[in-house]
Design an enzyme around this catalytic site. Structure first.
Site, PDB file in Angstrom:
ATOM      1  N   GLU A  72       0.802  -1.273   0.036  1.00 39.55           N
ATOM      2  CA  GLU A  72       0.242   0.023   0.011  1.00 39.55           C
ATOM      3  C   GLU A  72       0.910   1.328   0.048  1.00 39.55           C
ATOM      4  O   GLU A  72       0.353   2.403  -0.217  1.00 39.55           O
ATOM      5  CB  GLU A  72      -0.928  -0.089   1.228  1.00 39.55           C
ATOM      6  CG  GLU A  72      -0.517   0.021   2.707  1.00 39.55           C
ATOM      7  CD  GLU A  72      -0.073  -1.462   3.005  1.00 39.55           C
ATOM      8  OE1 GLU A  72       0.827  -1.947   2.700  1.00 39.55           O
ATOM      9  OE2 GLU A  72      -0.998  -1.894   3.809  1.00 39.55           O
ATOM     10  N   ASP A 124      -0.695  -4.639   4.802  1.00 42.14           N
ATOM     11  CA  ASP A 124      -0.447  -4.848   6.159  1.00 42.14           C
ATOM     12  C   ASP A 124      -1.563  -5.718   6.713  1.00 42.14           C
ATOM     13  O   ASP A 124      -2.301  -6.331   6.163  1.00 42.14           O
ATOM     14  CB  ASP A 124      -0.856  -3.404   6.975  1.00 42.14           C
ATOM     15  CG  ASP A 124       0.249  -2.337   6.600  1.00 42.14           C
ATOM     16  OD1 ASP A 124       1.230  -2.574   6.120  1.00 42.14           O
ATOM     17  OD2 ASP A 124      -0.158  -1.032   6.815  1.00 42.14           O
ATOM     18  N   ASP A 153      -3.188  -6.001   9.448  1.00 39.89           N
ATOM     19  CA  ASP A 153      -4.628  -5.679  10.326  1.00 39.89           C
ATOM     20  C   ASP A 153      -5.844  -5.742   9.418  1.00 39.89           C
ATOM     21  O   ASP A 153      -5.792  -5.942   8.181  1.00 39.89           O
ATOM     22  CB  ASP A 153      -4.339  -4.395  11.317  1.00 39.89           C
ATOM     23  CG  ASP A 153      -4.086  -3.202  10.190  1.00 39.89           C
ATOM     24  OD1 ASP A 153      -4.084  -3.277   9.081  1.00 39.89           O
ATOM     25  OD2 ASP A 153      -3.944  -2.139  10.906  1.00 39.89           O
ATOM     26  N   HIS A 180      -0.156 -11.039  17.535  1.00 35.38           N
ATOM     27  CA  HIS A 180       0.608  -9.979  16.975  1.00 35.38           C
ATOM     28  C   HIS A 180       1.557  -9.593  17.957  1.00 35.38           C
ATOM     29  O   HIS A 180       1.818 -10.256  19.127  1.00 35.38           O
ATOM     30  CB  HIS A 180      -0.329  -8.696  16.745  1.00 35.38           C
ATOM     31  CG  HIS A 180      -1.222  -8.876  15.774  1.00 35.38           C
ATOM     32  ND1 HIS A 180      -2.232  -7.939  15.685  1.00 35.38           N
ATOM     33  CD2 HIS A 180      -1.526  -9.891  14.594  1.00 35.38           C
ATOM     34  CE1 HIS A 180      -3.192  -8.422  14.845  1.00 35.38           C
ATOM     35  NE2 HIS A 180      -2.683  -9.579  14.151  1.00 35.38           N
ATOM     36  N   ARG A 194       0.919  -0.859  14.378  1.00 37.03           N
ATOM     37  CA  ARG A 194      -0.493  -0.709  14.965  1.00 37.03           C
ATOM     38  C   ARG A 194      -0.661  -1.743  15.823  1.00 37.03           C
ATOM     39  O   ARG A 194      -1.023  -3.091  14.979  1.00 37.03           O
ATOM     40  CB  ARG A 194      -1.655  -0.433  13.562  1.00 37.03           C
ATOM     41  CG  ARG A 194      -1.174   0.948  13.254  1.00 37.03           C
ATOM     42  CD  ARG A 194      -2.643   1.247  12.322  1.00 37.03           C
ATOM     43  NE  ARG A 194      -2.175   2.600  11.736  1.00 37.03           N
ATOM     44  CZ  ARG A 194      -1.924   2.857  10.555  1.00 37.03           C
ATOM     45  NH1 ARG A 194      -1.296   1.682   9.668  1.00 37.03           N
ATOM     46  NH2 ARG A 194      -1.542   3.935   9.930  1.00 37.03           N
ATOM     47  N   TYR A 209       5.382  -4.170  13.007  1.00 34.67           N
ATOM     48  CA  TYR A 209       4.245  -3.212  12.551  1.00 34.67           C
ATOM     49  C   TYR A 209       3.687  -2.253  13.785  1.00 34.67           C
ATOM     50  O   TYR A 209       3.660  -2.627  14.946  1.00 34.67           O
ATOM     51  CB  TYR A 209       3.214  -4.021  12.133  1.00 34.67           C
ATOM     52  CG  TYR A 209       1.977  -3.504  11.589  1.00 34.67           C
ATOM     53  CD1 TYR A 209       2.181  -2.676  10.385  1.00 34.67           C
ATOM     54  CD2 TYR A 209       0.813  -3.824  11.957  1.00 34.67           C
ATOM     55  CE1 TYR A 209       0.891  -1.898   9.818  1.00 34.67           C
ATOM     56  CE2 TYR A 209      -0.384  -3.077  11.309  1.00 34.67           C
ATOM     57  CZ  TYR A 209      -0.260  -2.306  10.414  1.00 34.67           C
ATOM     58  OH  TYR A 209      -1.303  -1.458   9.748  1.00 34.67           O
ATOM     59  N   GLU A 248      -7.506  -3.548   8.176  1.00 36.54           N
ATOM     60  CA  GLU A 248      -7.607  -2.065   7.294  1.00 36.54           C
ATOM     61  C   GLU A 248      -6.589  -2.791   5.959  1.00 36.54           C
ATOM     62  O   GLU A 248      -7.094  -2.695   4.972  1.00 36.54           O
ATOM     63  CB  GLU A 248      -6.926  -1.218   7.738  1.00 36.54           C
ATOM     64  CG  GLU A 248      -7.091   0.299   6.915  1.00 36.54           C
ATOM     65  CD  GLU A 248      -8.842   0.637   7.203  1.00 36.54           C
ATOM     66  OE1 GLU A 248      -9.146   1.134   6.179  1.00 36.54           O
ATOM     67  OE2 GLU A 248      -9.314   0.559   8.340  1.00 36.54           O
TER      68      GLU A 248
END
Length: 763
Positions: free
Chosen positions: A9, A82, A84, A329, A286, A284, A86
């Site tokens: 992205e 990513d 997650d 995670h 988040r 990562y 999103e």
């Protein structure tokens, strides 16, 4: 043509991944989401299972077209967005927009952008996780329904151009409720007594009385009694203690600590962390997990032993207390523990992450805490002194966690050698008047902490939520100067003395203040949409998103259950509710006897004298920047009608004083001159002579502003606050370095302007 097309992205992520894959892989960026709900329509079919209608964004049509062409020619497409929800949704939207076939599409994720992680992901591809996509889709649909239906209610019932959001409105509610607590808070004074002793005749030992006095007479009586008292050590208590390191960073704790230690805003922290992640330097960013992988535990242990020695290493696993945390995670950590610092703009944030992660795996600090109780021969109260000695520094050698507590730490560090029954001589005893403090206003970081405690939002939503409430001007982040306050100090230093002193109190730095619009909108929403603004409701919605992500709930059923009662409330509120003005009656105007109100009008906060039903029309005045309808007094409100003031004439033009959106000013003809804070007069009391002095100074400054003028082409070479520049029509253009602005001809200026505009177009 490369056999494999990898889509990520962001361009920075693409650049890093490209280094790890061979020539058979082409890595391209989608530049974030390629599809979304149309911005000017609901784009959700509420009659047909809430089917969303997605469109390719105008700014992404070219990107999608290029990616579609590359995908058509590739043998395999790897969606590497990513890990997650999103990121999963971006992959799904890419699959849909590019019309990818499932047999030639693979989904890969990695927690860190390192060669090992990327190659491992290529070896272990999977399909797009529809449950994660549906969880993100549920959030998007629910937030669109709330925003699209609530906003028109606010336009009609409060003020045009307002908007509302599910999580943002709850964040505003927290700030509004805290502000109301502060406004309602009544500060009470008390006296805190501190003594200084010199047990060995050299070093000073501070001790605080174990009681606080409610008034000056009690404090004075105590200090006078101390002048005839003997002091001795009644008890000595020495206890071993320890301090444990904090867990590695989650998104929330990183935002909080970067705010305290580095002064970063929440958004600034996330931008810098994103860059570190995309450069392959951290995992990562988040995450709500404090978990570290075995690889990370082993690597941090090796780094600790190498830098500090084996006795500083203490490997431990942490578990999250946050509800719904994704333990699979990892926490935010460096990808390479041997890399202690990085040469980039993000070096300070990287240093913080490295230290916090390594410190989390270090030994506890071993302390010795001493509490000394001091007897006062003629009083029941006791003085208490505390000391703390670090016997083994452990993790403190590397890192100390900050906190939001604004209280001073009264611990005085090391204490001199002491014995029970030892007599003490005081060098000073003072009773200082202190005041109870209202609850602290939120900073961005403490607001994130509160949202997390309540289970509202997730790591990906904190930064956008805080940015949105400021962008909508429901909340301001600002610093405010404090006020002078008097306080009393009663001292015993040979004899008793009473002094009156002053201090600045109430100063605020980078705190969150609700605006008047924020207050009125919040009150209206809480009154009519209490369930939506309930902290429990918002937290429960997050749990339901988690259940959808885990395949335990259908997203359409969740939305159905929410929408029907919500839509009914919207219809009822539009039909039956009164217009919200936030009106506050301040009193009566002494001149006319008419009522004076502070309220929200169509153009913002204002004061109104008189009512619409009266024969004489009401008078209106806008509030100044630092005034609020909740706190403005009648006197301050009436002052607003004293301006503008006509001061007289100068050089044939009228001179007046007033206050505008940029502060107090003097108007001279069509020109304006600011009345700056350093002046000993204001717009309310400035004289004509003082105004003329300001006008003359402005004229002199304007003379020096023009270096060269070419009015026939509307081109001017001017002196600006950042140096000389060219003004061409409405455009301002920098003058190239090394160019003497005084030597510029009209042709030179036109050439510089043309080159600057072409460079901008090219960019």
């Amino acid at each position: 043509m490369a056999k494999n097309l990898v889509i990520v992205e962001s361009p920075a992520k693409a650049k890093t991944i490209e280094k790890y894959l061979g020539k058979e892989f082409l890595v391209k960026s989608s530049f974030g989401h390629v599809r979304d709900l149309e911005s000017n329509k609901l784009s959700i079919d509420v009659e047909n299972n809430f089917e969303p209608t997605y469109v390719i964004s105008d700014d992404k049509k070219k990107v999608v077209s290029e990616l579609a062409k590359l995908a058509k020619d590739a043998e395999m497409i790897w969606l590497a967005t990513d890990e997650d929800r999103e990121g999963e949704a971006i992959s799904w939207h890419l699959e849909e927009a590019l019309e990818l076939k499932q047999d030639k599409t693979k989904r890969i994720t990695f927690n860190e952008i390192t060669k090992t992680a990327v190659l491992r992901a290529i070896e272990n591809p999977r399909e797009i996780n529809r449950d994660l996509v549906n969880a993100q889709q549920a959030r998007r649909v629910l937030d669109r329904l709330v925003g699209f239906e609530l906003s028109p209610v606010l336009w009609r019932k409060v003020k045009p151009s307002l908007s509302a959001g599910r999580v943002q409105s709850v964040a505003v509610r927290l700030i509004v409720e805290r502000e109301r607590e502060i406004i309602d808070f009544e500060s009470k004074s008390y006296f805190k007594v501190v003594a200084e002793f010199a047990p060995d005749g050299k070093s000073k030992m501070k001790a605080e009385l174990n009681k606080r006095f409610d008034n000056q007479s009690e404090a004075e009586a105590f200090v006078k009694d101390c002048s005839n008292a003997d002091f001795k050590i009644e008890n000595l208590e020495v206890k071993p203690g320890k301090r444990s390191p904090a867990a590695p960073f989650t998104t929330s704790t990183l935002q909080q600590e970067a705010s305290r230690k580095l002064g970063y805003s929440v958004a600034q922290t996330m931008v810098q962390a994103q860059k570190l992640y995309e450069a392959g330097l951290i995992t990562y960013m988040r995450t709500d997990s404090v978990n570290l992988s075995d690889t990370a535990l082993n690597a941090s242990k090796a780094a600790i032993i190498d830098k500090f020695g084996e006795n500083y290493s203490n490997t431990k696993k942490y578990s999250s207390k946050t509800k719904g945390a994704q333990e699979a995670h990892e926490a935010i950590r460096p990808t390479d523990f041997n890399l202690q610092s990085v040469d980039s703009d993000q070096s300070r944030l990287y240093d913080l992450i490295w230290k916090r992660t390594v410190a989390s795996q270090m030994s506890e600090a071993q302390l010795e805490r001493t509490t000394v109780t001091i007897d006062i021969s003629n009083r029941e109260e006791k003085f208490v002194a505390k000391g703390e000695v670090i016997k083994f520094d452990g993790f403190l050698k590397l890192y100390i966690e900050s906190n939001d507590d604004e209280e001073d730490d009264e611990n005085s560090g090391m204490l001199p050698p002491l014995t029970i029954e030892q007599k003490l001589e005081h060098s000073l005893i003072s009773a200082t008047e202190r005041f109870t403090k209202h609850p602290p206003r939120f900073t961005e970081a403490s607001l994130v902490k509160k949202l997390e405690e309540l289970g509202i939002g997730r790591p990906s939503t904190y930064a956008p939520t805080i940015s949105t409430i400021q962008k909508r001007q429901y909340v301001l982040k600002e610093s405010r100067e404090g006020n002078e306050r008097k306080y009393t100090v009663i001292s015993l230093n040979g004899q008793v003395s009473i002094d009156s002193k002053t201090e600045i109190t109430g100063a605020e730095k980078n705190k969150m203040f609700p605006t008047d619009i924020g207050l009125v909108v919040n009150d209206f929403l809480v009154q009519h949409f209490k369930s939506i603004l309930s902290y429990d409701f918002t937290a429960n919605v997050e749990k339901e998103f988690d259940e959808i992500a885990n395949g335990q709930k259908q997203w359409i059923e969740m939305i159905k259950k929410f929408y029907s009662p919500f839509h009914e409330i919207v219809e009822d509120t539009l039909e039956n509710s009164e217009r919200a003005k936030g009106e506050r009656h301040l009193g009566e105007d002494p001149k006319s006897g008419r009522k004076v109100f502070a309220r929200i009008g169509r153009f913002g906060p204002m004061i109104q004298i008189g009512e619409r039903e009266e024969e004489e029309k009401p008078k209106f005045a806008s509030l100044l920047k630092d005034q609020s309808i909740t706190t403005i007094t009648l006197e301050e409100a009436l002052d607003l009608f004293k301006l503008p003031r006509d001061l007289g004439e100068f050089e044939g033009d009228e001179v007046a004083a007033g206050i505008g959106r940029y502060g107090p000013f003097v108007r001279f003809g069509k020109s304006f001159v600011s009345i700056t804070k350093d002046k000993d007069f204001t717009a309310y009391d400035i004289t004509l002579d003082q105004a003329i002095e300001l006008i003359k100074a402005k004229k002199e400054a304007d003379k020096n502003k023009f270096i060269a003028e070419f009015p026939e082409k509307e081109i001017f070479v001017l002196n600006g606050r950042y140096g000389p520049y060219i003004k061409a029509g409405k455009k301002n253009v920098k003058i190239p370095k090394g160019t003497d602005p005084k030597s510029l001809t009209l042709e030179d200026c036109e050439k510089i302007v043309e080159e600057a505009l072409n460079a901008k177009k090219k960019k």
